[in-house]
Design a protein around this motif. Structure first.
Motif, mmCIF file in Angstrom:
data_model
loop_
_atom_site.group_PDB
_atom_site.id
_atom_site.type_symbol
_atom_site.label_atom_id
_atom_site.label_comp_id
_atom_site.label_asym_id
_atom_site.label_seq_id
_atom_site.Cartn_x
_atom_site.Cartn_y
_atom_site.Cartn_z
ATOM 1 N N SER A 223 46.319 51.055 -13.088
ATOM 2 C CA SER A 223 46.940 50.275 -14.156
ATOM 3 C C SER A 223 46.096 50.371 -15.422
ATOM 4 C CB SER A 223 47.101 48.815 -13.726
ATOM 5 O OG SER A 223 45.850 48.267 -13.369
ATOM 6 N N CYS A 238 49.961 50.579 -11.367
ATOM 7 C CA CYS A 238 50.631 51.530 -12.278
ATOM 8 C C CYS A 238 51.390 50.842 -13.407
ATOM 9 C CB CYS A 238 51.573 52.450 -11.486
ATOM 10 S SG CYS A 238 50.751 53.376 -10.173
ATOM 11 N N LYS A 239 50.873 49.725 -13.909
ATOM 12 C CA LYS A 239 51.476 49.023 -15.031
ATOM 13 C C LYS A 239 50.498 48.946 -16.192
ATOM 14 C CE LYS A 239 55.261 48.015 -12.776
ATOM 15 N NZ LYS A 239 56.555 48.655 -13.134
ATOM 16 N N THR A 240 51.037 48.731 -17.392
ATOM 17 C CA THR A 240 50.226 48.453 -18.567
ATOM 18 C C THR A 240 50.432 47.003 -18.959
ATOM 19 O OG1 THR A 240 50.310 50.716 -19.422
ATOM 20 C CG2 THR A 240 49.867 48.968 -21.006
ATOM 21 N N ALA A 252 52.154 52.564 -16.497
ATOM 22 C CA ALA A 252 50.798 53.020 -16.830
ATOM 23 C C ALA A 252 50.813 54.282 -17.683
ATOM 24 C CB ALA A 252 49.992 53.259 -15.558
#
Length: 269
Positions: A223, A238-240, A252
């Protein structure tokens, strides 16, 4: 056959490259000769060079260079994983920091790399019950490098700390492998509780400059945390995330944000 195995075991391309870069540096800048010989060319292995650098940087009137070098030599001899981690960190800096052009640079000049290797020795001391020595190492790392990492914190391999000013990592923090962070990052608590109170950072995470990750929360693998964000809740893999308090603003952007070091993202209205 035994002799052949011994010769093969002694081959170390990374250390050979560091020594070659050191020789080139002395040729190009003779005034650096004393420093480079003392830090690199007088040593037979990368761990011996790291022991010397650790002792030279952290020694003071309170603790001699001889004692600190003996501590580091013992740590590397008893725990080869410390050497493996140092190599992984070196490759991480070389591959991710556009200002790093030689393997030699982090060992000689980059306080993020030097502080991380000092933390690793402090953590080794902590694990072996030498708590006061570990606290001494923490204190000196904070004084010399401006980075405060509790020796009980658990940090993986392949760590790159860019610029590395004002980093704070708390006692119960856990940082995975292949993590990248920039200056002024805090992995802290939220109050006076004494139990598990610090963040758990997954593998491959990129933490932007000035970000604060607070409390016993989980940051998912791969992330991204945007610069200046304050993260108070779990972040999925896997995120922003961005903002104060941080919210999910997108994916991400790639499989390994800590390697790509891409901090640009588009925020949808």
């Amino acid at each position: 056959m035994a002799e052949t195995r011994t010769k093969l075991a002694s081959v170390d391309p990374v250390w050979d490259r560091i020594k070659k870069e050191a020789q080139d540096a002395v040729r190009d800048e003779p005034l650096m000769g004393g420093l480079i010989h003392a830090c690199i060319l007088h040593h037979k292995s990368i761990q011996k060079a790291l022991s010397y650098r650790f002792a030279a940087k952290l020694s003071s009137n309170e603790m001699s260079q001889v004692i600190l070098r003996e501590i580091a030599d013992n740590a590397y001899a008893e725990s080869p994983e410390l050497v493996a981690a140092a190599r992984a960190d070196l490759m991480a800096v070389y591959e991710r920091d556009p200002a790093c052009h030689r393997f030699l640079q982090p060992i000689l000049f980059f306080k993020g790399y030097q502080a991380m290797q000092s933390y690793r020795i402090g953590h080794w001391l902590w694990q072996h019950g030498k708590r006061d020595l570990a606290y001494f190492v923490q204190m000196r790392v904070s004084e010399i490098f401006g980075i405060d990492i509790h020796p009980a914190a658990q940090i993986g391999r392949g760590i790159m700390i860019d610029h590395a000013h004002s980093i704070v990592i708390g006692e119960t923090a856990v940082v995975g492998d292949n993590v990248s962070m920039l200056h002024s990052v805090t992995l802290g608590g939220t109050g006076k509780e004494e139990e598990d109170r610090h963040p758990k950072i997954g593998n491959g995470v990129l933490i932007g400059a000035g970000a604060k990750v607070l409390g016993n929360i989980k940051i998912g693998h791969c992330s991204r945390i945007a610069a200046g964000s304050v993260v108070l809740e779990d972040v999925p893999p896997c995120k922003t995330v961005a903002g104060i308090p941080a919210k999910i603003v997108g994916e991400a952007g790639c499989d390994q944000p800590s390697v790509s070091m891409d901090q640009m993202f588009g925020v949808k209205p």
